[in-house]
Each structure stands twice: as structure tokens, then as C-alpha cells.
Write a protein that holds these residues in place. Structure first.
Motif, mmCIF file in Angstrom:
data_model
loop_
_atom_site.group_PDB
_atom_site.id
_atom_site.type_symbol
_atom_site.label_atom_id
_atom_site.label_comp_id
_atom_site.label_asym_id
_atom_site.label_seq_id
_atom_site.Cartn_x
_atom_site.Cartn_y
_atom_site.Cartn_z
ATOM 1 N N ASN A 749 0.860 -1.197 0.000
ATOM 2 C CA ASN A 749 0.000 0.000 0.000
ATOM 3 C C ASN A 749 0.892 1.242 0.000
ATOM 4 O OD1 ASN A 749 -1.885 1.982 0.292
ATOM 5 N ND2 ASN A 749 -2.873 1.112 2.102
ATOM 6 N N PHE A 750 1.253 1.701 -1.191
ATOM 7 C CA PHE A 750 2.161 2.838 -1.295
ATOM 8 C C PHE A 750 1.549 4.122 -0.730
ATOM 9 C CE2 PHE A 750 3.682 -0.027 -4.641
ATOM 10 C CZ PHE A 750 5.034 -0.063 -4.330
ATOM 11 N N GLY A 751 0.246 4.180 -0.654
ATOM 12 C CA GLY A 751 -0.398 5.384 -0.124
ATOM 13 C C GLY A 751 -0.424 5.446 1.387
ATOM 14 N N ASN A 752 -0.026 4.365 2.052
ATOM 15 C CA ASN A 752 -0.080 4.305 3.509
ATOM 16 C C ASN A 752 1.291 4.637 4.093
ATOM 17 O OD1 ASN A 752 0.274 2.761 6.179
ATOM 18 N ND2 ASN A 752 -1.957 2.713 5.879
ATOM 19 N N GLY A 753 1.374 5.683 4.898
ATOM 20 C CA GLY A 753 2.645 6.120 5.466
ATOM 21 C C GLY A 753 3.279 5.085 6.361
ATOM 22 N N SER A 754 2.473 4.389 7.145
ATOM 23 C CA SER A 754 3.006 3.362 8.044
ATOM 24 C C SER A 754 3.629 2.215 7.253
ATOM 25 C CB SER A 754 1.880 2.838 8.940
ATOM 26 O OG SER A 754 2.347 1.794 9.757
ATOM 27 N N TRP A 755 2.954 1.814 6.158
ATOM 28 C CA TRP A 755 3.511 0.736 5.320
ATOM 29 C C TRP A 755 4.829 1.168 4.698
ATOM 30 C CZ3 TRP A 755 5.090 0.193 0.327
ATOM 31 C CH2 TRP A 755 5.346 -1.115 -0.122
ATOM 32 N N ARG A 756 4.872 2.412 4.227
ATOM 33 C CA ARG A 756 6.107 2.907 3.605
ATOM 34 C C ARG A 756 7.250 2.920 4.610
ATOM 35 N NH1 ARG A 756 2.632 6.918 1.539
ATOM 36 N NH2 ARG A 756 3.610 8.468 2.896
ATOM 37 N N ASN A 757 6.996 3.390 5.832
ATOM 38 C CA ASN A 757 8.053 3.469 6.846
ATOM 39 C C ASN A 757 8.589 2.091 7.218
ATOM 40 O OD1 ASN A 757 7.931 6.249 7.008
ATOM 41 N ND2 ASN A 757 6.401 6.239 8.653
ATOM 42 N N ASN A 758 7.743 1.087 7.198
ATOM 43 C CA ASN A 758 8.140 -0.246 7.642
ATOM 44 C C ASN A 758 8.680 -1.135 6.519
ATOM 45 O OD1 ASN A 758 7.377 0.202 10.337
ATOM 46 N ND2 ASN A 758 5.230 -0.272 9.871
ATOM 47 N N ASN A 759 8.467 -0.715 5.264
ATOM 48 C CA ASN A 759 8.809 -1.610 4.167
ATOM 49 C C ASN A 759 9.730 -1.024 3.100
ATOM 50 O OD1 ASN A 759 6.932 -4.216 4.458
ATOM 51 N ND2 ASN A 759 5.717 -2.433 5.065
ATOM 52 N N LEU A 760 9.579 0.239 2.788
ATOM 53 C CA LEU A 760 10.391 0.818 1.720
ATOM 54 C C LEU A 760 11.820 1.053 2.194
ATOM 55 C CD1 LEU A 760 8.156 3.445 -0.147
ATOM 56 C CD2 LEU A 760 8.899 1.195 -0.925
ATOM 57 N N ILE A 761 12.773 0.538 1.442
ATOM 58 C CA ILE A 761 14.191 0.714 1.755
ATOM 59 C C ILE A 761 14.857 1.438 0.588
ATOM 60 C CG2 ILE A 761 16.389 -0.446 2.185
ATOM 61 C CD1 ILE A 761 14.538 -0.718 4.506
ATOM 62 N N PHE A 762 15.485 2.566 0.887
ATOM 63 C CA PHE A 762 16.216 3.326 -0.126
ATOM 64 C C PHE A 762 17.704 3.004 -0.026
ATOM 65 C CE2 PHE A 762 18.722 7.135 -1.197
ATOM 66 C CZ PHE A 762 18.412 7.230 -2.549
ATOM 67 N N ASN A 763 18.296 2.649 -1.133
ATOM 68 C CA ASN A 763 19.717 2.315 -1.182
ATOM 69 C C ASN A 763 20.462 3.311 -2.057
ATOM 70 O OD1 ASN A 763 19.961 -0.563 0.115
ATOM 71 N ND2 ASN A 763 18.150 -0.651 -1.186
ATOM 72 N N LEU A 764 21.529 3.861 -1.543
ATOM 73 C CA LEU A 764 22.428 4.716 -2.316
ATOM 74 C C LEU A 764 23.789 4.035 -2.333
ATOM 75 C CD1 LEU A 764 23.079 7.430 -3.747
ATOM 76 C CD2 LEU A 764 23.674 8.342 -1.496
ATOM 77 N N ALA A 765 24.330 3.801 -3.524
ATOM 78 C CA ALA A 765 25.570 3.027 -3.605
ATOM 79 C C ALA A 765 26.416 3.489 -4.778
ATOM 80 C CB ALA A 765 25.244 1.541 -3.735
ATOM 81 N N ILE A 766 27.663 3.051 -4.760
ATOM 82 C CA ILE A 766 28.598 3.295 -5.850
ATOM 83 C C ILE A 766 28.762 1.993 -6.626
ATOM 84 C CG2 ILE A 766 30.911 4.062 -6.495
ATOM 85 C CD1 ILE A 766 29.247 6.218 -5.102
ATOM 86 N N GLY A 767 28.525 2.016 -7.944
ATOM 87 C CA GLY A 767 28.716 0.833 -8.766
ATOM 88 C C GLY A 767 27.482 -0.048 -8.813
ATOM 89 N N TYR A 768 27.509 -1.023 -9.718
ATOM 90 C CA TYR A 768 26.413 -1.972 -9.863
ATOM 91 C C TYR A 768 26.484 -3.023 -8.747
ATOM 92 C CZ TYR A 768 25.395 -0.073 -14.479
ATOM 93 O OH TYR A 768 25.047 0.761 -15.510
#
Length: 770
Positions: A749-768
């Protein structure tokens, strides 16, 4: 006033539509086309007639469309953004600055129809068809216009294709004819195959290559003639391979090596001569080195030619490759001359220009490690490329860096590290046993010694001493071996904080992170890859490694920790284990700008004898930027155990003895340097033995039911010197949930803030990731 607002509301969609149309019009690329010209939007190929099959017409059309010039401007969803930026920048007044960069680097000028030569392209397509057996093909070119755009159409009517009936090689008894005749095996000219001029050219190159392997140094593909007789049968040809009668006498002679002369300190301004006292005779070599820069023995290990050998192109190239691979010479050049002696002999000359013996460099680099830490590292390197006059390379480096967790989980526990390392590489295998390699890569012996201090703020510090001695050699550019006779690691913790001690009480497994560790034993790894071959549709990478620690020591001391206290060295129990890891990658090329990349990792570590568990730094981990990207680094597993729940998100650091991991990723270019990806990651880690503090962590026959799965999408910004990667991922299967409830696709449920906080992980990295 009451009627104004509804009228404006009704007009709003119309205004938005007009605005969108204006933007699309600007991006279409036709805004600034000269009045007397058109924007060229591409070519169409039509194959007509009943002389060819549907498959032949399709194959011919696909090949022909690639030949047409010029190429069109790149388009995206019907728009041509590069033309838009080119026009937006205008004509810059300087050859630098933002406007110049925008116009010349981001943008590109429109391709005008006036630049299209219909007659030339028509001739080019007709030649291609005839060169591939479609003799007497007719070609007609035309064009069509739509607004300010123009398209070219090329119509071909090929005749029935010609095939090879017979191939004849030279029949006379001369040395050169006999040598050409002996190359028949492996010919590209096959009876029954379609006629192809490209195959004829490739055959001449193939014969030339084989001739060079048998002493014909001065032979050349141009001295071969392939006559085509198309009168022998209906739509069939005979091919007659001949050596041209006017080929020079040198090309028809087979040569042997006479003398080998080496100039190890050559420069363009120096003369290829020297006083008599600088000439050294060593085996079959004549070495002219007045400064005695190198020991003569290095040429025994690099040069394949010996006096009396037939000239051989393979040995020629292997010798050059080995000299370059020493890493000591800036330029490597060689020359062959007809010897002033009786018979057919060549003198070989090698002109070697050394690199500066000593160098100092400073390097700043960006990096991402397996725990989702991204940061920078500064390296200061000092090198001596010929420390013992045998092309040995001594490198001493000092480094320092800082790493910060940025992948959706920054908890303030940043890492500061510094250290030093010294390595010495000998360009040979230092062993009591003779080692011979027929590769173009010099086998090497390498010894290293290093120290690193790592401070994890608010937690603990760790001192690590490392040393190794072993061999590395490459069979060829695809196969590489690394065998360390011994690899020693000693890790000792310091400054353990009260915060970390309090967490150990809640999660006892955290204590093994700060245990003193002594690991020593042999390691071996084998790598195979053909990913450098860009022409292949399918390429692979494989790396297998074996790590044996404390096995001989355990055998000698009869160590068995389960029967008593562990055997110690310098008051530290040594680790005894076997660890095997395999990584396989497959890359499927879908088009010039897209591919499907997949990876499979399988690893197993088993502690025994003097150890009840694998040392923490040698265990497997999951999650993070280069692993299962939908889960925080080191937070997943082992098994169905939920490490994050027990540590309250403090510092999971979950590790295991068994690892299975699979990833597949669709990669495609979006625009310019921006590339996109859709991916799926699956896997988990397990322990070999039951741990009462981690219920559900043991590897069992039900391991398939304990696999975690995550999906996501990302952008890659390819700046050529580095690739900046951003990934956004979320789990669709959580192994730590109750059986039957582990698939969580229905909870997305992308529209639910609680779901986003508990499930979405953002990764920032160098290289593949792989």
C-alpha cells in the motif's frame, strides 16, 4: 462573478492540454529546422519479390537497416530531447561554460534530410546484398514527407541466393602452397554454405594467421586470391584459393629465429648500439644494458623465442604480453629483420622503455561496503617497480576513510578507519618446484602485511593485523587463480562502550563481534569470465573460493574444544573451519542498451576441532545495497529468526554459516547517462548448529520455505569514471512471519505512510550490485 469560476475550471484542462502540446512540439525537434529543409526521421527497408523466403527477407532487412546513413536523432516517447537542449542552449560565445556543455554534451544538432544521400545508400545496400550471394539485386530509393519530417524508403528485389558448390586450395608443390593447403582444417568456406564476401575476407585472414604460426613472417592476406566461378551450376559457385603469382619472394619463405637482442633501457633519442662492455650474453639472448638495470633471468621467463625456433605469431604475442604484464616497462616494442647469415633466419630485437623506478600517488575514491556503508577513502601509495632488479614491485600504502550508513537506516554508528599495507610482488613463482605457464600473463608471487584500525562510533574499536603469502596466475584473459599458502588475520577489540555492553545482555550473539580472533591457513579462488566479449549475447562470470583455517594446527594439536579447553596461540584460541563459496553471474544481452543480469550465490562454512562456531568476520551476511535490497544490511535471518525484533533495530549484525542468494535485474538505458533497472532479490542465511538464542536459525530440509523475497526499481547515473546507483525496494516475502503468512504481496500500500516506513528501503551506492 458567480459564473466566472466554473468557466475558468472548465478551461483549465484545455489550458493544460495546450501547454503539453507546446512542450511536445518543442521536444519534437522541428521548431528550428530551416525553411528549405526537413528533419530526417529514419529509413524503411522493403524486400520484394518471390525469390527469397520470409526468413531470408527478415534477416536481410535487419542487416540492411543498420547500414543506412546518417543515423537519426535519438527519440524518447516520440520526443527528441537532445535537439530540444541543443536549441535551448543557443549558440555559445565561448568553448566552455554551461551553455557550451548543454549544447555540445547534452544536446545534439538535428539530422537534416538534406544530408541524406539516397543514391549512395541505395548503392551501399545493393552491394551488401550482392556480397552475400543475392546477385543481380535491384534497388530503388524514394522518400516521403509528413509536415517538417522526412523518411527514406529503400526497396530491394533480390534474386535467388547463390551457394558454394566446391572449394579448391593450391595444388602445386611449393613450400608456400603446401603450407596454405595444410590450413584447410577449420576453413570458413564450407560446401553448401551461402556465398559471402565477408567469409572470403575472413578466410584470407585465417590462412594468414595459420601461416604466421608456421614461420611465414612476411606473408600477408593480400597475397591470397579467391576466384569465384558462378557458371558451374544453377545458383552455385566454385571458389578457387590461390597464392598470387606476383607475391614477393620474402612472403613465400619460412623463417627461423637467429639471435635475440634486448635493449632494456631504450628511449626514442637513444641509439640502438652500445660499447662492447655493456653487452651481456645470456643463454640465447644478447642484452645491451650499460646500467645493468635488470637481472638477465627475467627474459628467460618472458621471452618465448629461442635460437633455431621457427617464427611463431603466438610466441611473438605472448612475449610482448608478458613484457607488458611485468608492470615495469612504459613502452614495449619489437622488430624482426632478415639475418645476415646463410638460410632463412630472422633476428629479433626488443626495445624496452622502463617506467620511473619509484613513484608516489594520492588517490581519493568513493566506495560502498557490504553493510550499506557509503563513504570516501584517501590512499597514499609509494611504489618501487624494480626493487631487487628482477622487476619486483614493492608498494607501501597508507589509507584513511569515513563511512556512513545512508540506505534508509542511518543510526549514527559511523565508521572511521585508517591503516597501512605493504606488498611485494615477484614476477615468478617462488617455489622449490618448477612452475611453467604457457600464458601471456606472468605468474606472480605476492606477500602482504597490513594493519587497520577501525572505530565504530558509540560502539567499539577494532584493530586488525593481516598477512599473506601466495601465488596468482592467469591461464588466459578469462581464467585466473589465486592461491595463498597462508593468510593470517588477528583481530582485537578496544574501547567497547557501555551502550554496546548493554545490548550484549539483550542479544548475546553481539558478543562474538568483539571476540579476539586468530585465523590462519591456506585459501584458494578460481575466477572465470567472458564478460569482456561485448559481441556475445550470453556472457558469464564465475568465482569459486575455498578457505581452510587452522586445519594443520588442529591436526597436530588434536584440538577438540568439545572435549576440553580450546588450544591457544599467543593466548588466543585459533579458528578451525572450512568455508566454500560460489558465485555465478549470467548476462543476457537483449539489445544494444538493455540486458538481463542474474546472480546466484551459494556458500557454506563449517567450524570444527578448535572452534564451535565460525568467526564472525568469516560468516555470511544478507541484506543491503549489494544483496537483498528490500532488507536492511545484516538484518535478515538466520532462518526464520527476526534479528531486528530482538535488538529493537539497534545493530542487527545477523550472520550465518550457510548462504543462498539469487538476484535478477533488467537493465536498460533511459536517456543519455541515466539508466534504469527493475529487480528481484531472494535468499537467506542459516546456522549449521542450533542456537537457543536464535530459534528457527538452523539450516534444514525446509530451507526453501524460509527464503526472503524483495523487489524494486532503481536509477543508475553512469558518469564513466563512476556509477552512482539509487534503488528503492520493498519485501514481498518475509521468512520471519508465521508459516502461511510469509507472502505479503496483498499488504502492499504505497499510499499508507506506516507501510512505507516499515517496508520501503532506499539504497544509495557506488557501482552496480553485480
Amino acid at each position: 462573478m458567480k459564473t466566472t469560476q466554473p468557466i475558468m475550471k472548465n478551461k483549465a484542462p484545455l489550458l493544460y492540454s495546450i501547454l503539453v502540446l507546446l512542450v511536445l512540439s518543442a521536444c519534437s525537434g522541428t521548431q528550428h529546422i530551416p525553411a528549405d529543409d526537413l528533419l530526417y526521421t529514419g529509413a524503411k527497408i522493403k524486400i520484394e519479390g518471390n525469390n527469397t523466403s520470409k526468413k531470408e527477407r527478415k534477416s536481410l532487412s535487419e542487416a540492411l537497416v543498420l547500414l543506412v546513413r546518417p543515423q537519426t536523432n535519438a527519440s524518447f516517447l516520440g520526443m527528441r530531447p537532445k535537439i530540444f537542449f541543443y536549441n535551448l542552449a543557443g549558440k555559445p560565445t565561448k568553448t566552455k561554460g554551461f551553455r557550451y556543455w548543454l549544447r555540445n554534451k547534452v544536446g545534439e544538432p538535428p539530422v537534416l534530410f538534406s544530408k541524406v544521400d539516397l543514391a549512395y545508400n541505395s548503392s551501399l545496400l545493393q552491394n551488401y546484398a550482392q556480397n552475400n550471394g543475392y546477385f543481380n539485386t535491384k534497388t530503388v530509393a524514394d522518400s516521403s514527407r509528413t509536415g517538417k519530417k522526412a523518411t527514406a524508403t529503400y526497396t530491394l528485389e533480390p534474386r535467388k541466393r547463390y551457394y558454394i558448390r566446391n572449394v579448391q586450395f593450391p595444388q602445386d608443390s611449393s613450400a608456400v602452397a603446401t603450407a596454405v593447403r595444410q590450413t584447410i582444417k577449420g576453413t570458413f568456406l564450407k560446401t553448401g554454405a551461402a556465398y559471402s564476401l565477408d567469409h572470403i575476407k575472413a578466410e584470407r585472414e585465417r590462412i594468414d594467421s595459420r601461416m604466421k604460426e608456421n614461420g611465414f613472417y612476411y606473408f600477408n592476406p593480400d597475397y591470397l586470391l579467391v576466384q569465384v566461378d558462378s557458371t558451374v551450376a544453377d545458383h552455385q559457385v566454385d571458389l578457387i584459393v590461390k597464392v598470387k603469382a606476383d607475391s614477393p619472394p620474402l612472403a613465400n619463405q619460412q623463417y627461423k629465429i637467429n639471435k635475440v637482442v634486448i635493449y632494456p633501457n631504450y628511449s626514442i633519442n637513444s641509439k640502438a648500439s652500445a660499447p662492447a662492455d655493456s653487452i651481456v650474453k645470456y643463454h640465447d639472448f644478447t642484452i645491451i644494458d650499460s646500467e645493468k638495470l635488470f637481472k638477465p633471468a627475467i627474459y628467460d621467463r618472458t621471452l618465448y623465442f629461442k635460437k633455431g625456433d621457427f617464427y611463431n605469431r603466438t610466441n611473438h604475442n605472448l612475449s610482448l604480453n608478458r613484457l607488458v604484464n611485468l608492470g615495469t616497462f612504459k613502452f614495449v616494442k619489437n622488430q624482426f629483420k632478415v639475418a645476415d647469415t646463410t638460410g632463412n633466419y630472422l633476428d629479433a630485437y626488443y626495445y624496452l622503455t622502463p617506467l620511473p623506478k619509484k613513484s608516489l600517488s594520492l588517490q581519493l575514491s568513493a566506495k560502498t561496503n557490504s553493510a550499506n556503508y557509503t563513504g570516501t577513502e584517501l590512499n597514499l601509495n609509494w611504489s618501487n617497480r624494480n626493487v631487487f632488479k628482477g622487476a619486483e614491485q614493492l608498494t607501501v600504502s597508507a589509507f584513511g576513510g569515513v563511512e556512513v550508513q545512508v540506505s534508509g537506516q542511518n543510526n549514527g554508528f559511523n565508521v572511521y578507519r585508517f591503516g597501512t599495507e605493504a606488498s611485494l610482488i615477484w614476477p615468478r613463482i617462488m617455489s622449490p618446484f618448477r612452475f611453467h605457464s604457457a600464458s601471456g600473463f606472468v605468474p606472480k608471487t605476492k606477500a602482504t602485511l597490513g594493519y587497520e584500525f577501525q572505530n565504530r562510533t558509540q560502539l567499539y574499536s577494532l584493530q586488525t593485523f593481516k598477512g599473506s603469502f601466495g601465488y596468482l596466475w592467469k591461464e588466459n584473459e578469462r581464467k585466473e587463480h589465486l592461491f595463498n599458502l597462508t593468510e593470517i588475520t588477528f583481530a582485537s577489540p578496544q574501547n567497547v562502550t557501555a551502550l554496546y555492553q548493554s545490548q550484549i545482555a539483550a542479544s548475546p550473539s553481539l558478543e562474538k563481534v568483539i571476540d579476539k580472533q586468530l585465523i590462519f591457513g591456506p585459501t584458494y579462488s578460481y575466477t572465470y569470465t567472458n564478460t569482456m566479449d561485448k559481441r556475445k549475447k550470453n556472457t558469464v562470470y564465475y568465482k569459486g573460493s575455498l578457505d581452510l583455517s587452522g586445519n594443520i594446527a588442529g591436526l597436530v594439536t588434536a584440538a577438540n574444544v568439545e572435549k576440553g579447553e580450546a588450544v591457544k596461540v599467543f593466548n588466543v584460541p585459533f579458528s578451525q573451519f572450512i568455508k566454500v563459496e560460489n558465485e555465478f553471474r549470467h548476462y543476457l544481452k537483449l539489445s544494444e542498451n538493455s540486458q538481463l543480469a542474474s546472480r546466484l550465490i551459494a556458500g557454506l562454512g563449517f567450524a570444527y576441532g578448535n572452534s564451535t562456531a565460525m568467526p564472525f568476520i568469516k560468516q555470511f551476511f544478507n541484506g543491503g545495497t549489494n544483496s537483498l535490497r528490500a532488507f536492511r544490511a545484516r538484518s535478515l535471518g538466520p532462518g526464520t529468526f527476526n534479528g531486528s525484533a530482538t535488538t529493537n533495530g539497534f545493530l542487527p549484525d545477523q550472520s550465518g554459516d550457510v548462504k543462498l542468494e539469487f538476484s535478477t535485474e533488467y537493465r536498460a538505458q533511459i536517456y543519455g547517462l541515466v539508466k534504469g533497472a527493475l529487480f528481484l532479490d531472494a535468499g537467506n542465511i542459516w546456522l549449521m548448529k542450533e542456537d537457543p538464542d536464535k530459534p528457527g536459525s538452523k539450516f534444514s530440509k525446509n530451507f526453501i520455505n524460509e527464503i526472503a523475497v524483495g523487489v524494486g526499481a532503481g536509477l543508475r547515473f553512469d558518469f564513466s569514471f563512476l556509477v552512482l546507483r539509487t534503488d528503492l525496494a520493498f519485501p514481498i516475502r518475509k521468512p520471519y512471519l508465521a508459516e502461511g503468512n510469509r507472502w505479503v504481496v496483498d499488504q502492499i500500500n504505497f499510499g499508507n505512510g506506516s507501510w512505507r516506513n516499515n517496508n520501503l528501503i532506499f539504497n544509495l551506492a557506488i557501482g552496480y550490485p553485480f
